[in-house]
Design an enzyme around this catalytic site. Structure first.
Site, mmCIF file in Angstrom:
data_model
loop_
_atom_site.group_PDB
_atom_site.id
_atom_site.type_symbol
_atom_site.label_atom_id
_atom_site.label_comp_id
_atom_site.label_asym_id
_atom_site.label_seq_id
_atom_site.Cartn_x
_atom_site.Cartn_y
_atom_site.Cartn_z
ATOM 1 N N GLY A 1 6.283 22.140 40.002
ATOM 2 C CA GLY A 1 7.616 22.656 40.295
ATOM 3 C C GLY A 1 8.732 21.647 40.148
ATOM 4 O O GLY A 1 9.884 21.951 40.459
ATOM 5 N N GLN A 2 8.421 20.436 39.652
ATOM 6 C CA GLN A 2 9.504 19.466 39.466
ATOM 7 C C GLN A 2 10.314 19.855 38.229
ATOM 8 O O GLN A 2 9.747 20.038 37.144
ATOM 9 C CB GLN A 2 8.944 18.044 39.295
ATOM 10 C CG GLN A 2 10.051 16.995 39.247
ATOM 11 C CD GLN A 2 9.531 15.557 39.167
ATOM 12 O OE1 GLN A 2 8.325 15.323 39.059
ATOM 13 N NE2 GLN A 2 10.450 14.607 39.230
ATOM 14 N N SER A 3 11.620 19.996 38.426
ATOM 15 C CA SER A 3 12.486 20.375 37.310
ATOM 16 C C SER A 3 13.499 19.295 36.969
ATOM 17 O O SER A 3 14.095 19.324 35.889
ATOM 18 C CB SER A 3 13.211 21.689 37.627
ATOM 19 O OG SER A 3 14.017 21.548 38.782
ATOM 20 N N HIS B 1 13.290 12.953 43.857
ATOM 21 C CA HIS B 1 14.093 13.509 44.945
ATOM 22 C C HIS B 1 13.154 14.120 45.970
ATOM 23 O O HIS B 1 12.199 14.816 45.618
ATOM 24 C CB HIS B 1 15.089 14.556 44.443
ATOM 25 C CG HIS B 1 14.481 15.602 43.570
ATOM 26 N ND1 HIS B 1 14.156 15.373 42.253
ATOM 27 C CD2 HIS B 1 14.101 16.882 43.834
ATOM 28 C CE1 HIS B 1 13.611 16.457 41.741
ATOM 29 N NE2 HIS B 1 13.551 17.406 42.688
ATOM 30 N N HIS C 1 12.937 16.843 48.972
ATOM 31 C CA HIS C 1 13.616 17.992 49.577
ATOM 32 C C HIS C 1 13.472 17.861 51.088
ATOM 33 O O HIS C 1 12.346 17.914 51.608
ATOM 34 C CB HIS C 1 12.955 19.304 49.156
ATOM 35 C CG HIS C 1 13.059 19.628 47.686
ATOM 36 N ND1 HIS C 1 13.894 20.605 47.204
ATOM 37 C CD2 HIS C 1 12.408 19.124 46.609
ATOM 38 C CE1 HIS C 1 13.750 20.686 45.882
ATOM 39 N NE2 HIS C 1 12.856 19.800 45.509
#
Ligand code: DGP
Length: 118
Positions: free
Chosen positions: A97-99, A104, A106
């Site tokens: 799910g890393q875009s 970073h 969350h």
């Protein structure tokens, strides 16, 4: 790795540099905390190092003190916003799910969080 936003064309480098607007809620000499554009909880803040590293594993290998600084900035945000209780998620790799490929965390909180690995 430290480099200019232009060198990477990296969205989060550009936010750190002030070239792309974001709602910054806390910052230190090493890291910046700003609100996620697509919040999933009452508190949903991203903590990012000023230096560019692609993901949390790269950061851990290159600069573990900076990773610790990100965790502590996450705690400071959670203390400001949600009683110090928070989940800190580092999506690592596109399949996970890393875009955005500037590490970073969350910082998510402000509601009772359930648990699901996916
Ligand atoms: P991830 O999917 O783990 O790589 O998380 C990327 C997050 O970044 C996603 O939750 C949405 C957020 N995001 C994407 N573009 C922007 C932006 O331009 N500004 C802000 N504040 N957040 C963004």
């Amino acid at each position: 790795m430290t480099s200019t936003p232009a060198a990477h064309d990296c969205l989060f480098c550009r936010i750190v540099a002030g070239e792309v607007p974001a709602t910054v809620v806390a910052e230190t000499a090493d890291a910046v905390a700003f609100r996620d554009l697509d919040p999933r909880a009452p508190t949903h803040v991203l903590v990012v190092p000023r230096d560019h590293h692609a993901d949390v594993a790269d950061l851990a290998a290159a600069d573990p003190d900076l990773l610790a600084a990100l965790v502590l900035l996450g705690r400071a945000v959670a203390e400001q916003e949600c009683g110090g209780h928070f989940r800190l998620v580092f999506n690592t790799g596109a399949e996970a799910g890393q875009s955005v490929f500037h590490v970073h965390g969350h910082v998510v909180g402000g509601t009772r969080l359930g648990w699901s690995p996916a």
